[in-house]
Design an enzyme around this catalytic site. Structure first.
Site, PDB file in Angstrom:
ATOM      1  N   VAL A  82       4.632  -0.578   3.812  1.00 43.78           N
ATOM      2  CA  VAL A  82       3.955   0.334   4.733  1.00 43.78           C
ATOM      3  C   VAL A  82       3.014  -0.449   5.644  1.00 43.78           C
ATOM      4  CG1 VAL A  82       2.402   2.317   4.910  1.00 43.78           C
ATOM      5  CG2 VAL A  82       4.120   2.225   3.086  1.00 43.78           C
ATOM      6  N   ASP A 130       7.530  11.141  -8.591  1.00 40.36           N
ATOM      7  CA  ASP A 130       7.154   9.733  -8.724  1.00 40.36           C
ATOM      8  C   ASP A 130       5.636   9.611  -8.567  1.00 40.36           C
ATOM      9  OD1 ASP A 130       7.751   7.089  -9.201  1.00 40.36           O
ATOM     10  OD2 ASP A 130       8.227   6.611  -7.113  1.00 40.36           O
TER      11      ASP A 130
END
Length: 509
Positions: free
Chosen positions: A140, A290
């Site tokens: 990211v 998750d």
């Protein structure tokens, strides 16, 4: 290509654990029976020289997992949320796998963005940072849009990640099939179906358009949830390998000391994580699957911020009711009702005895109550549950794999914040609310309304349905049933159509 060539991949896995010293550590942490430990060492030791070296600066288990690739890293991420299973030191060690893996080259990242979005990075973004987080599948970057100067997070898939993941999953498929062949008793656990389920989940995670759609749906579902936030997706700047979302500033939940320094109520936050997960799973049937610390932040306003929507779970309305009743039964210690629900849902074969099953569940559940959570061995509890499923011939429910796995992860995250977290106490308000809204008299009325609405859609087809039915009754047949049977079928058909007409009239009125 799930052929015997995958034997090499599996041998190298064991060899890598041996070469890095991870095998000995892992076997001790998992508290496996002596026979299993000896067999693992005997099978791994002769091939030690074939193992991958990994990063020599890393501790053994972390070194082995990162060397073996993304599928193994996913498993390590799961273990990092369970200090009660692997110990606090190992859990802290594995937490690196959540968002602190080595990043790939900036030039590659910029080239991927330009190719996927159709314009150079500098034309789209006024600022584009170095990677701020790197995990097993993507990394990211923090950026600022030229169009409106807003801050965004740009997620980019790792190069060749699909090929690497598929290679590992291919080997997992082969291993699962071999286990089923060599151990018929394992077939009730459906290892091949479990791996196929994992395969489908991963395929969605490797296409960021799928993740963007999941994030968008999750944002819509949770928009009004107090204390919970899902960033918005920028669809115009998202594609197969790039996804752009609004930037969410906050303290990572992996930074326990920073969270404590804010004066935050850690017990409340731990319980909130469990409750939010259950609320989404039971209320919406769509949940973040998750939820480890690397995918959660705490905003400055106290909101829990969810990130990374590559793995999402979905369960239908019926399964939600079954799951809620099972949870409520354990919370109330009504083991007979828990057993009945398992039989009603078909989770336990009909040839088993419900009272005996209830007694087995009591033997698992009772030791939990009245104890501080820190005194409960989750590893031992899971082992007992496994023994119960084996004793009563319960097959693995693939539709519940993500739900059960996420429940384990969420409890682990909650306990890193509050070691004394009792998941049953935290779950109770959410489960009771769901049961009151979806399993009481009001819920029955809602179900009836849905049935009427469904039947009413057939209203315009009633004339042709009646004509087709009467025509079929009038046609001669060589093997026609007796007059009595024919009359009963005829009256049943007329009655069904008459009921449908009544429903249509009432619904239209």
């Amino acid at each position: 290509m799930r052929g015997p060539h995958n034997i090499w991949r599996l041998i190298r896995t064991g060899a890598t654990f041996e070469r890095t010293g991870a095998m000995k550590v892992a076997l001790e942490l998992l508290d496996l029976p002596p026979a299993v430990r000896i067999a693992a060492r005997i099978l791994g030791w002769p091939f030690k020289w074939l193992g991958l070296r990994g990063d020599m600066d890393q501790p053994p288990v972390l070194r082995a997992i990162t060397a073996l690739g993304p599928a193994y890293i996913k498993f390590g991420q799961l273990l990092s949320t369970r200090p009660d299973v692997v110990g606090p030191e190992m859990a802290a060690e594995l937490r690196v796998l959540q968002d602190s893996l080595p990043a790939f080259d900036m030039d590659v990242a910029r080239a991927t963005v330009a190719q996927e979005l159709g314009a150079p990075v500098d034309e789209i973004f006024a600022e584009f940072s170095a990677p701020v987080a790197a995990a097993s599948i993507a990394q990211v970057h923090h950026a600022r849009l030229r169009s409106d100067n807003s801050e965004v997070a740009v997620k980019i898939l790792r190069p060749n990640i699909e090929r690497a993941f598929m290679r590992d999953i291919d080997a997992f498929h082969f291993a699962a099939r071999m286990i089923e062949i060599l151990s018929p008793a394992s077939r009730r656990l459906r290892p091949t179906a479990v791996i196929e389920h994992f395969h489908q989940v991963v395929r969605g995670e490797l296409d960021l358009r799928t993740e963007a759609a999941a994030a968008s749906e999750f944002h819509h579902n949770t928009e009004k949830d107090t204390g919970f936030h899902v960033p918005r997706v920028h669809w115009g700047l998202s594609s197969h390998s790039v996804m752009t979302m609004e930037w969410a500033e906050g303290t990572p939940l992996s930074d326990i000391e920073a969270l404590r320094a804010t004066g935050l109520d850690m017990q409340e936050l731990g319980a909130r994580i469990v409750q939010m997960f259950l609320s989404h799973a039971l209320r919406d049937g769509f949940f973040h699957a998750d939820m480890h610390q690397g995918n959660l932040k705490l905003g400055s306003d106290g909101d829990l911020i969810a990130l990374d929507f590559g793995i999402m779970g979905r369960i239908d309305a019926y399964t939600r009711r079954v799951y809620a009743e099972i949870l409520m039964g354990f919370i109330r210690r009504d083991y007979h009702r828990v057993a009945e629900v398992h039989f009603e849902a078909g989770y336990v074969p009909r040839d088993q005895d419900v009272d005996t099953f209830a007694q087995a569940l009591r033997a698992v559940g009772e030791p939990i109550f009245g104890q501080d959570a820190t005194q409960i061995s989750t590893a031992r509890l899971l082992s007992q549950l496994f023994q119960v499923t084996e004793q009563f011939g319960m097959a693995t429910r693939t539709e519940l794999i993500l739900l059960q796995r996420t429940m384990v992860v969420v409890e682990g995250v909650g306990r890193t914040l509050d070691p004394s977290l009792n998941i049953w106490d935290a779950s109770r308000p959410v489960v009771e609310k769901y049961i009151a809204e979806h399993m009481g008299p009001k819920a029955m009325v809602k179900d009836l309304v849905r049935v009427v609405q469904t039947l009413s859609r057939f209203g315009p087809r009633l004339p042709e349905m009646m004509e087709a039915y009467l025509t079929a009754q009038a046609e001669p047949k060589d093997d026609r049933p007796s007059a009595r049977t024919k009359a009963s079928f005829g009256w049943a058909g007329v009655g069904a159509i008459a009921a449908l007409v009544w429903v249509w009239v009432i619904a239209g009125w």
